[in-house]
Write a protein that holds these residues in place. Structure first.
Motif, mmCIF file in Angstrom:
data_model
loop_
_atom_site.group_PDB
_atom_site.id
_atom_site.type_symbol
_atom_site.label_atom_id
_atom_site.label_comp_id
_atom_site.label_asym_id
_atom_site.label_seq_id
_atom_site.Cartn_x
_atom_site.Cartn_y
_atom_site.Cartn_z
ATOM 1 N N LEU A 1 -32.785 17.824 42.253
ATOM 2 C CA LEU A 1 -32.209 16.470 42.214
ATOM 3 C C LEU A 1 -30.947 16.436 41.366
ATOM 4 N N LEU A 2 -30.979 17.145 40.241
ATOM 5 C CA LEU A 2 -29.786 17.207 39.382
ATOM 6 C C LEU A 2 -28.643 17.927 40.088
ATOM 7 N N GLU A 3 -28.965 19.042 40.782
ATOM 8 C CA GLU A 3 -27.923 19.785 41.490
ATOM 9 C C GLU A 3 -27.338 18.974 42.645
ATOM 10 N N LEU A 4 -28.198 18.212 43.334
ATOM 11 C CA LEU A 4 -27.723 17.379 44.438
ATOM 12 C C LEU A 4 -26.890 16.191 43.940
ATOM 13 N N TYR A 5 -27.130 15.797 42.707
ATOM 14 C CA TYR A 5 -26.396 14.661 42.137
ATOM 15 C C TYR A 5 -24.980 15.056 41.717
ATOM 16 N N LEU A 6 -24.772 16.342 41.395
ATOM 17 C CA LEU A 6 -23.472 16.802 40.891
ATOM 18 C C LEU A 6 -22.318 16.582 41.887
ATOM 19 N N ASP B 1 -16.979 10.953 42.962
ATOM 20 C CA ASP B 1 -16.564 9.741 42.234
ATOM 21 C C ASP B 1 -15.384 10.026 41.321
ATOM 22 N N VAL B 2 -15.350 11.200 40.703
ATOM 23 C CA VAL B 2 -14.214 11.577 39.845
ATOM 24 C C VAL B 2 -12.917 11.578 40.650
ATOM 25 N N VAL B 3 -12.978 12.153 41.886
ATOM 26 C CA VAL B 3 -11.775 12.247 42.714
ATOM 27 C C VAL B 3 -11.400 10.895 43.305
ATOM 28 N N ASP B 4 -12.379 10.231 43.947
ATOM 29 C CA ASP B 4 -12.078 9.004 44.699
ATOM 30 C C ASP B 4 -11.830 7.795 43.810
ATOM 31 N N ILE B 5 -12.421 7.792 42.606
ATOM 32 C CA ILE B 5 -12.257 6.630 41.719
ATOM 33 C C ILE B 5 -11.360 6.985 40.523
ATOM 34 N N GLY B 6 -11.777 8.038 39.785
ATOM 35 C CA GLY B 6 -11.054 8.369 38.551
ATOM 36 C C GLY B 6 -9.639 8.855 38.800
ATOM 37 N N ILE B 7 -9.468 9.870 39.670
ATOM 38 C CA ILE B 7 -8.139 10.451 39.901
ATOM 39 C C ILE B 7 -7.253 9.504 40.704
ATOM 40 N N VAL B 8 -7.809 8.891 41.771
ATOM 41 C CA VAL B 8 -7.019 7.969 42.607
ATOM 42 C C VAL B 8 -6.483 6.809 41.785
ATOM 43 N N ASN B 9 -7.326 6.268 40.875
ATOM 44 C CA ASN B 9 -6.920 5.112 40.063
ATOM 45 C C ASN B 9 -6.287 5.521 38.739
ATOM 46 N N GLY B 10 -6.275 6.830 38.440
ATOM 47 C CA GLY B 10 -5.697 7.292 37.183
ATOM 48 C C GLY B 10 -6.483 6.839 35.965
ATOM 49 N N ASP B 11 -7.793 6.674 36.137
ATOM 50 C CA ASP B 11 -8.669 6.186 35.042
ATOM 51 C C ASP B 11 -9.215 7.384 34.268
#
Length: 575
Positions: free
Chosen positions: A27-32, A38-48
């Motif tokens: 479950l932990l490996e599947l969550y990674l 989310d890092v790419v689509d939210i954090g990097i795209v929005n520069g957050d």
């Protein structure tokens, strides 16, 4: 294989823990990949940057926990597998210990060694792999497919092409490899047999200059084992290139069609990255399953060989209602005993009848192959009679518990067997409770006291494996002392004085008369000088009783005995 898996029951809570820890780790490996998306689509795209750091910390925590859970799974799976192997090995050893000589002869010592070591190791390794991989791979496969579909159902159609190709390749390869595993185990048996024969008979091999012949025999078996192993490994080696090709082409297809969907605005970059991760998990789980499918057939071949031994029951069993034997007497009676070895055309013994009483020595003499040793081996029930009966104090030995029967006997085999350890430990093999003084008394009676005292540490001197640091006569005398220390009702000496000189032989027989005055003695011998003073002599000829009586009586009325005496006198005169 199913029968052997019942031995996992004592470890069921540990197996449950392995499954639970495996589920948590997956479950932990599947969550990674989801966090990475989310890092790419939210954090990097929005520069957050704050969001990126926050999710990054969660990814590190999940990775560390997944590693900890994987290590715990490995630890408990190994513990279960090793305990499982130990239990089967113990069960197999104990079961084999109850075999009669007939079962030993049927399977062979070399094959029993292979089954107790190599075959159990194969099954043990597969149990370890099943707990670590066979539970992990299906969970990862199902979880990866579900999450991949949740990311992009259209792109998941690629798996409809990849998975059947990979599954078909695994099936074809396994089908070719499975028959070779049983053949490989038989080749291992053959190697063990040749190695064991050569090591045991090394003196004979060298004395007859047959080293080159034995080398050629072993090299041929070794070559056959190697060739079979190469065939198996070639087949298995083809599996991994096929898997890598399928995995790489699947990756290319995912990137290709994923790029088209991103360009069309139907998919985000983070989702594609997560999808690639899930695809690798799905394909890698299939790789793990394929490895399992390869190893399981070999373990099944080994499991069949182990079960063959475990399901084999000895022909010699204790009766349901055990008779109680006497503790004082020791009258041994043969009543029309007939016995033949399995597959033999002629009986080894035919209608043999006699009685041996306490305080008397009954000697058995005859030509080679007359059945002398066979007769003695029937008394401890190494084999059971075909017809007739053997009785001790009027009780058929088949009505006695084997332990009770053998407790009455002191058996000295034709070939003296010594065990690694001290002289005292070997003498106490039949009676652990005797003191050092009693050990020394038994050695003195067996005419072994002098050479034991000359050794450093005396009775506590070490004996090498199979008594390699002892002469044939020394081993015989220690073997006789071991039987004397048991203080049984009946002594069975199977040509046990053959390695002794005439002087030691005479002294030993005189000492035995004094020590075993109240016991029944059965003495198999080749030399007339050994049996001449016996209370009764039984002459065997081709498995039949040719005469019974004292030395003087047989000289006057038994032609076979007269021939034996005449031949030995001629030999002595010529010498």
């Amino acid at each position: 294989m199913k029968n052997l898996l019942t031995y996992i029951k004592p470890y069921k809570w540990q197996v449950g823990l392995v499954l639970l820890l495996t589920l948590g780790g997956i479950l932990l490996e599947l969550y990674l990949p989801t966090l990475m998306a989310d890092v790419v689509d939210i954090g990097i795209v929005n520069g957050d940057i704050g969001y990126i750091l926050q999710i990054g910390v969660w990814m590190i925590v999940c990775s560390i926990l997944a590693v900890v859970l994987t290590v715990a799974v490995t630890f408990f799976a190994s513990k279960v597998a090793l305990g499982f192997g130990r239990d089967i090995r113990r069960k197999l050893f104990v079961h084999v210990e109850h075999f009669s000589l007939q079962e030993y002869d049927k399977i062979g010592a070399a094959s029993l060694i292979t089954r107790t070591t190599n075959d159990i190791k194969q099954v043990q390794d597969v149990v370890n792999m099943m707990l670590r991989m066979m539970t992990r791979a299906p969970l990862m496969l199902v979880g990866g497919i579900i999450l991949a579909i949740s990311r992009d159902a259209v792109l998941s159609l690629i798996f409809l092409a990849a998975l059947p190709v990979l599954g078909g390749a695994i099936w074809l390869i396994s089908r070719r490899a499975i028959p070779l595993f049983s053949e490989l185990q038989k080749k291992t048996d053959r190697l063990n047999l040749l190695l064991r024969e050569t090591l045991i008979g090394t003196r004979v091999v060298r004395a007859f200059n047959r080293v080159s012949f034995e080398k050629a025999r072993f090299n041929e078996a070794n070559q056959q084992f190697r060739d079979t192993g190469i065939r198996v490994n070639r087949i298995l080696a083809s599996m991994f290139p096929v898997m890598m090709i399928v995995m790489n082409y699947t990756n290319i297809a995912i990137v290709w069609f994923g790029a088209i969907r991103i360009n069309a605005g139907e998919m985000q970059v983070g989702n594609l990255m997560a999808f690639l991760q899930y695809a690798m998990m799905i394909l890698f789980s299939l790789v793990m399953l394929s490895m399992a499918f390869v190893m399981i057939p070999r373990a099944q071949a080994s499991a069949r060989r182990i079960n063959e031994v475990l399901q084999m029951t000895s022909d010699i069993q204790d009766p349901d209602e055990v008779a109680e034997g006497s503790d004082k007497r020791g009258v041994l009676t043969f009543k029309h005993v007939t016995f033949r070895y399995p597959g033999a055309e002629k009986p080894a013994l035919e209608s043999v009848s006699f009685e041996a009483k306490p305080g008397e020595t009954t000697a058995i003499i005859g030509s080679t192959g007359a059945g002398k040793s066979t007769l003695l081996q029937l008394i401890p029930r190494f084999y059971d009679v075909e017809n007739g009966s053997i009785e001790i104090d009027g009780v058929d030995i088949r009505a006695l518990a084997q332990q009770t029967l053998r407790h009455k006997l002191g058996y000295v085999p034709q070939k003296a067997s010594m065990f690694t350890g001290t002289i005292a430990a070997n003498i106490r093999f039949g009676n652990e409770e005797i003191s050092d003084e009693e050990v020394m008394a038994a050695l003195e009676t067996a005419q072994a006291g002098e050479f034991v005292r000359e050794r450093e540490n005396g009775i506590h001197a070490e004996i090498a494996q199979a008594g390699a640091n002892l002469s044939g006569g020394q081993k015989q005398r220690l073997s006789i002392a071991r039987a004397l220390a048991r203080k049984p009702q009946i002594y069975l000496f199977d040509d046990s004085f053959s390695a002794l000189d005439y002087k030691t032989d005479a002294k030993l027989r005189q000492a035995l008369k004094e020590t075993t005055a109240e016991a029944t003695i059965l003495l198999v011998a080749q030399r007339v000088s050994t049996v001449v003073d016996a209370d009764q002599i039984i002459v065997l000829d081709e498995g039949k009783v040719a005469g019974i009586g004292t030395h003087e009586e047989l000289l006057s009325n038994c032609g076979v005995y007269q021939e034996i005496v005449a031949s030995q006198q001629s030999e002595e005169e010529s010498a």
